[in-house]
Write a protein that holds these residues in place. Structure first.
Motif, PDB file in Angstrom:
ATOM      1  N   TYR A  67       0.836  -1.205   0.000  1.00 21.55           N
ATOM      2  CA  TYR A  67       0.000   0.000   0.000  1.00 21.55           C
ATOM      3  C   TYR A  67       0.866   1.249   0.000  1.00 21.55           C
ATOM      4  CZ  TYR A  67      -3.769   3.140   1.605  1.00 21.55           C
ATOM      5  OH  TYR A  67      -4.690   4.156   1.737  1.00 21.55           O
ATOM      6  N   ASP A  68       1.945   1.231   0.771  1.00 17.21           N
ATOM      7  CA  ASP A  68       2.880   2.355   0.794  1.00 17.21           C
ATOM      8  C   ASP A  68       3.416   2.629  -0.612  1.00 17.21           C
ATOM      9  OD1 ASP A  68       4.869   4.228   2.245  1.00 17.21           O
ATOM     10  OD2 ASP A  68       6.191   2.866   1.143  1.00 17.21           O
ATOM     11  N   TYR A  69       3.776   1.581  -1.327  1.00 14.46           N
ATOM     12  CA  TYR A  69       4.298   1.749  -2.685  1.00 14.46           C
ATOM     13  C   TYR A  69       3.227   2.309  -3.621  1.00 14.46           C
ATOM     14  CZ  TYR A  69       6.217   0.608  -7.271  1.00 14.46           C
ATOM     15  OH  TYR A  69       6.671   0.691  -8.571  1.00 14.46           O
ATOM     16  N   HIS A  78       8.915   3.328   1.542  1.00 15.36           N
ATOM     17  CA  HIS A  78       9.141   2.412   2.663  1.00 15.36           C
ATOM     18  C   HIS A  78       8.637   1.016   2.286  1.00 15.36           C
ATOM     19  CE1 HIS A  78       9.953   6.169   4.575  1.00 15.36           C
ATOM     20  NE2 HIS A  78       8.719   6.570   4.380  1.00 15.36           N
ATOM     21  N   ASN A  79       9.324   0.411   1.337  1.00  7.72           N
ATOM     22  CA  ASN A  79       8.908  -0.891   0.809  1.00  7.72           C
ATOM     23  C   ASN A  79      10.111  -1.592   0.200  1.00  7.72           C
ATOM     24  OD1 ASN A  79       8.951   0.205  -2.111  1.00  7.72           O
ATOM     25  ND2 ASN A  79       7.469   1.548  -1.091  1.00  7.72           N
ATOM     26  N   GLN A 108      11.514  -4.801  -2.790  1.00  9.13           N
ATOM     27  CA  GLN A 108      11.225  -5.230  -4.156  1.00  9.13           C
ATOM     28  C   GLN A 108      10.029  -6.174  -4.204  1.00  9.13           C
ATOM     29  OE1 GLN A 108      12.870  -3.971  -6.916  1.00  9.13           O
ATOM     30  NE2 GLN A 108      11.092  -4.926  -7.913  1.00  9.13           N
ATOM     31  N   ALA A 109       9.895  -7.038  -3.218  1.00  8.09           N
ATOM     32  CA  ALA A 109       8.756  -7.957  -3.202  1.00  8.09           C
ATOM     33  C   ALA A 109       7.437  -7.198  -3.118  1.00  8.09           C
ATOM     34  CB  ALA A 109       8.877  -8.924  -2.021  1.00  8.09           C
ATOM     35  N   ASP A 110       7.434  -6.106  -2.354  1.00  5.72           N
ATOM     36  CA  ASP A 110       6.221  -5.289  -2.238  1.00  5.72           C
ATOM     37  C   ASP A 110       5.931  -4.560  -3.547  1.00  5.72           C
ATOM     38  OD1 ASP A 110       6.123  -5.866   0.623  1.00  5.72           O
ATOM     39  OD2 ASP A 110       7.811  -4.481   0.767  1.00  5.72           O
ATOM     40  N   ARG A 111       6.984  -4.067  -4.183  1.00 11.04           N
ATOM     41  CA  ARG A 111       6.805  -3.370  -5.461  1.00 11.04           C
ATOM     42  C   ARG A 111       6.318  -4.327  -6.533  1.00 11.04           C
ATOM     43  NH1 ARG A 111      11.316  -0.857  -3.023  1.00 11.04           N
ATOM     44  NH2 ARG A 111      12.897  -2.138  -4.058  1.00 11.04           N
ATOM     45  N   ASP A 112       6.863  -5.543  -6.525  1.00 11.95           N
ATOM     46  CA  ASP A 112       6.406  -6.546  -7.497  1.00 11.95           C
ATOM     47  C   ASP A 112       4.939  -6.891  -7.269  1.00 11.95           C
ATOM     48  OD1 ASP A 112       8.945  -6.606  -8.575  1.00 11.95           O
ATOM     49  OD2 ASP A 112       9.548  -8.447  -7.547  1.00 11.95           O
ATOM     50  N   ALA A 113       4.546  -7.019  -5.992  1.00 11.98           N
ATOM     51  CA  ALA A 113       3.156  -7.341  -5.674  1.00 11.98           C
ATOM     52  C   ALA A 113       2.223  -6.224  -6.117  1.00 11.98           C
ATOM     53  CB  ALA A 113       3.006  -7.589  -4.174  1.00 11.98           C
ATOM     54  N   ALA A 114       2.664  -4.975  -5.930  1.00 15.46           N
ATOM     55  CA  ALA A 114       1.840  -3.837  -6.338  1.00 15.46           C
ATOM     56  C   ALA A 114       1.672  -3.798  -7.854  1.00 15.46           C
ATOM     57  CB  ALA A 114       2.474  -2.538  -5.852  1.00 15.46           C
ATOM     58  N   GLU A 115       2.756  -4.060  -8.579  1.00 12.37           N
ATOM     59  CA  GLU A 115       2.672  -4.054 -10.046  1.00 12.37           C
ATOM     60  C   GLU A 115       1.767  -5.184 -10.529  1.00 12.37           C
ATOM     61  OE1 GLU A 115       3.762  -1.740 -11.882  1.00 12.37           O
ATOM     62  OE2 GLU A 115       5.008  -0.672 -10.422  1.00 12.37           O
ATOM     63  N   GLN A 116       1.843  -6.325  -9.855  1.00 15.44           N
ATOM     64  CA  GLN A 116       0.977  -7.444 -10.206  1.00 15.44           C
ATOM     65  C   GLN A 116      -0.482  -7.107  -9.916  1.00 15.44           C
ATOM     66  OE1 GLN A 116       1.384 -11.086  -7.823  1.00 15.44           O
ATOM     67  NE2 GLN A 116       1.422 -12.249  -9.714  1.00 15.44           N
ATOM     68  N   ARG A 133     -10.030  14.494  19.822  1.00 16.01           N
ATOM     69  CA  ARG A 133      -8.636  14.901  19.976  1.00 16.01           C
ATOM     70  C   ARG A 133      -7.709  13.717  20.253  1.00 16.01           C
ATOM     71  NH1 ARG A 133     -10.464  18.390  17.709  1.00 16.01           N
ATOM     72  NH2 ARG A 133     -10.252  20.650  17.985  1.00 16.01           N
ATOM     73  N   GLN A 134      -8.192  12.497  20.005  1.00 16.26           N
ATOM     74  CA  GLN A 134      -7.325  11.318  20.126  1.00 16.26           C
ATOM     75  C   GLN A 134      -7.833  10.243  19.164  1.00 16.26           C
ATOM     76  OE1 GLN A 134      -7.350   9.971  24.208  1.00 16.26           O
ATOM     77  NE2 GLN A 134      -9.575   9.937  24.346  1.00 16.26           N
ATOM     78  N   PHE A 135      -6.879   9.554  18.548  1.00 18.56           N
ATOM     79  CA  PHE A 135      -7.195   8.570  17.525  1.00 18.56           C
ATOM     80  C   PHE A 135      -6.460   7.266  17.799  1.00 18.56           C
ATOM     81  CE2 PHE A 135      -7.932  12.641  15.504  1.00 18.56           C
ATOM     82  CZ  PHE A 135      -9.086  12.435  14.764  1.00 18.56           C
ATOM     83  N   LEU A 136      -7.174   6.165  17.559  1.00 16.98           N
ATOM     84  CA  LEU A 136      -6.593   4.821  17.594  1.00 16.98           C
ATOM     85  C   LEU A 136      -6.779   4.237  16.212  1.00 16.98           C
ATOM     86  CD1 LEU A 136      -5.335   2.442  19.113  1.00 16.98           C
ATOM     87  CD2 LEU A 136      -7.639   1.782  19.859  1.00 16.98           C
ATOM     88  N   ASP A 137      -5.682   4.067  15.478  1.00 15.57           N
ATOM     89  CA  ASP A 137      -5.697   3.655  14.072  1.00 15.57           C
ATOM     90  C   ASP A 137      -5.235   2.200  14.001  1.00 15.57           C
ATOM     91  OD1 ASP A 137      -5.498   3.320  11.348  1.00 15.57           O
ATOM     92  OD2 ASP A 137      -4.329   5.130  10.992  1.00 15.57           O
ATOM     93  N   ILE A 138      -6.170   1.275  13.775  1.00 17.69           N
ATOM     94  CA  ILE A 138      -5.874  -0.156  13.738  1.00 17.69           C
ATOM     95  C   ILE A 138      -5.567  -0.568  12.289  1.00 17.69           C
ATOM     96  CG2 ILE A 138      -6.674  -2.468  14.340  1.00 17.69           C
ATOM     97  CD1 ILE A 138      -6.602  -0.643  16.735  1.00 17.69           C
ATOM     98  N   GLY A 139      -4.443  -1.274  12.112  1.00 15.82           N
ATOM     99  CA  GLY A 139      -4.033  -1.661  10.761  1.00 15.82           C
ATOM    100  C   GLY A 139      -3.554  -0.457   9.980  1.00 15.82           C
ATOM    101  N   SER A 140      -2.759   0.360  10.636  1.00  5.77           N
ATOM    102  CA  SER A 140      -2.377   1.672  10.099  1.00  5.77           C
ATOM    103  C   SER A 140      -1.389   1.616   8.959  1.00  5.77           C
ATOM    104  CB  SER A 140      -1.770   2.519  11.224  1.00  5.77           C
ATOM    105  OG  SER A 140      -0.637   1.862  11.779  1.00  5.77           O
ATOM    106  N   GLY A 141      -0.605   0.525   8.878  1.00  2.03           N
ATOM    107  CA  GLY A 141       0.479   0.517   7.906  1.00  2.03           C
ATOM    108  C   GLY A 141       1.572   1.478   8.329  1.00  2.03           C
ATOM    109  N   ILE A 142       2.279   2.027   7.348  1.00  2.00           N
ATOM    110  CA  ILE A 142       3.385   2.942   7.631  1.00  2.00           C
ATOM    111  C   ILE A 142       2.865   4.375   7.551  1.00  2.00           C
ATOM    112  CG2 ILE A 142       5.671   3.713   6.876  1.00  2.00           C
ATOM    113  CD1 ILE A 142       6.019   0.874   5.666  1.00  2.00           C
TER     114      ILE A 142
END
Length: 275
Positions: free
Chosen positions: A25-27, A33-34, A36-44, A76-85
Motif C-alpha cells: 500500500y505504501d508503494y 518504505h517498501n 522489491q517484493a512489495d513493489r512486485d506485488a503492487a505491479e501485479q 482529539r485522540q485517535f486509535l488507528d488499527i491496521g495503520s500501515g506505515i
C-alpha cells in the motif's frame, strides 16, 4: 533502499522477500518504505485490478477528510488499527495541523512497518505505533502505548482499508463488537472496505486472482449490507456508507473520473451514542 539502510529498521528474522499489505500500500501511494517484493506485488495487483493506485489515493484522501471531520466534531485522540506505515498525509500529520496536542496511536501487525514507523515517529511527542493484531483486542487495549489514550474521553477509532484483510473465519463482526464496546460514548468508528455489490463479478474475479497470486494477506470482499453491519448500533453520520470518493469530497482531487474507481472501496463514519 540500500541494504545498509534496510538493516537499520528491519527486525531480525524477517523475510523481506515476501510482500506485505502495508508496504505494498505504501508503494501504491508513492512511498519509499517498501521492498522489491512489495513493489512486485503492487505491479501485479495493478495488472489484475487496473486503477488500484487511484483507489489507494482516494482511500488516503478519505482518511484525511475523516480525521478533519472528527476533529471538527471535537475528537482529539485517535486509535488507528491496521495503520500501515504512517507516511505523508497520515493521521498524526493532519491532526497536528489542526491541534498539535492531538494524540495518535497507530497499531499494525507487520513488524517491519512497526519498526520503521517507530523511526519515523521518534521525534513526535503525541504520536506512536505499537505492534498488535486486530484479532486480539485484549492485547491491543492492554498495550502500554494504547493505554496512553484517555478512554474516559471520546476516541476516533479508525479501520481504514484494513477489514477486508480479515477473513470470515476470524469472525470480524464479533471482534468489531468488542472494539465498539470498549470505546466511550461520543466516540466515532471509521471504516473503509472493498464492496462486492459494485460490479461484483468483476471485483470478485480480480480479488480471487490476486489472492491466488499472493498466497498470504488474503483479501475478502463483502456486500454493502455486511459492511454496514460492522458499525453495529453506532449511528452513521452523513452521508452514510458510500463510495470513499463520495464521502464529503472537498475538491476534484478527491474524486476519480471513473465511477467504478470511486466506489471500489466504500467508507463511512458512525458515532457511539449510548453506553
Amino acid at each position: 533502499m540500500t541494504q545498509h539502510r534496510e538493516e537499520e529498521w528491519v527486525p531480525p528474522g524477517i523475510d523481506t522477500t515476501k510482500p506485505s499489505s502495508s508496504r505494498t500500500y505504501d508503494y501504491l501511494l508513492g512511498g519509499a518504505h517498501n521492498f522489491q517484493a512489495d513493489r512486485d506485488a503492487a505491479e501485479q495487483a495493478e495488472k489484475i485490478m487496473p486503477g488500484i493506485r487511484d483507489v489507494a489515493r482516494l482511500n488516503r484522501a478519505f482518511l484525511g477528510r475523516v480525521v478533519r471531520t472528527l476533529m471538527d466534531l471535537g475528537i482529539r485522540q485517535f486509535l488507528d488499527i491496521g495503520s500501515g506505515i504512517p507516511t505523508v498525509g497520515n493521521v498524526h500529520q493532519i491532526a497536528a495541523e489542526l491541534d498539535p496536542r492531538c494524540r495518535v496511536v497507530y497499531v499494525d501487525r507487520d513488524p517491519i512497518a512497526v519498526a520503521h514507523s517507530k523511526m519515523l515517529l521518534r521525534a513526535s511527542e503525541t504520536a506512536t505505533i505499537t505492534h498488535g493484531d486486530f484479532t486480539d483486542p485484549d492485547g491491543i487495549f492492554a498495550d502500554p502505548d494504547v493505554r496512553r489514550l484517555d478512554f474516559g474521553e471520546p476516541v476516533g477509532l479508525l479501520m481504514v482499508a484494513m477489514l477486508h484483510w480479515i477473513p470470515d473465519a476470524s469472525d470480524p463482526h464479533t471482534l468489531l463488537a468488542e472494539y465498539r464496546r470498549r470505546v466511550p460514548p461520543g466516540s466515532y468508528l471509521a471504516i473503509s472496505h472493498m464492496i462486492s455489490d459494485q460490479e461484483g463479478n468483476r471485483i470478485n474475479t480480480a480479488v480471487g486472482t490476486f489472492n491466488r497470486a499472493r498466497g498470504q494477506d488474503q483479501a475478502t470482499t463483502r456486500t454493502f449490507g455486511e459492511v454496514a453491519a460492522m458499525f453495529g448500533d453506532f449511528e452513521l453520520i452523513e452521508p452514510g456508507l458510500v463510495g470513499c470518493a463520495l464521502w464529503r469530497p472537498g475538491g476534484p482531487g478527491d474524486i476519480s473520473d471513473d465511477p467504478y474507481t470511486n466506489t471500489q472501496l466504500y467508507g463511512g463514519v458512525a458515532r457511539k451514542v449510548a453506553g
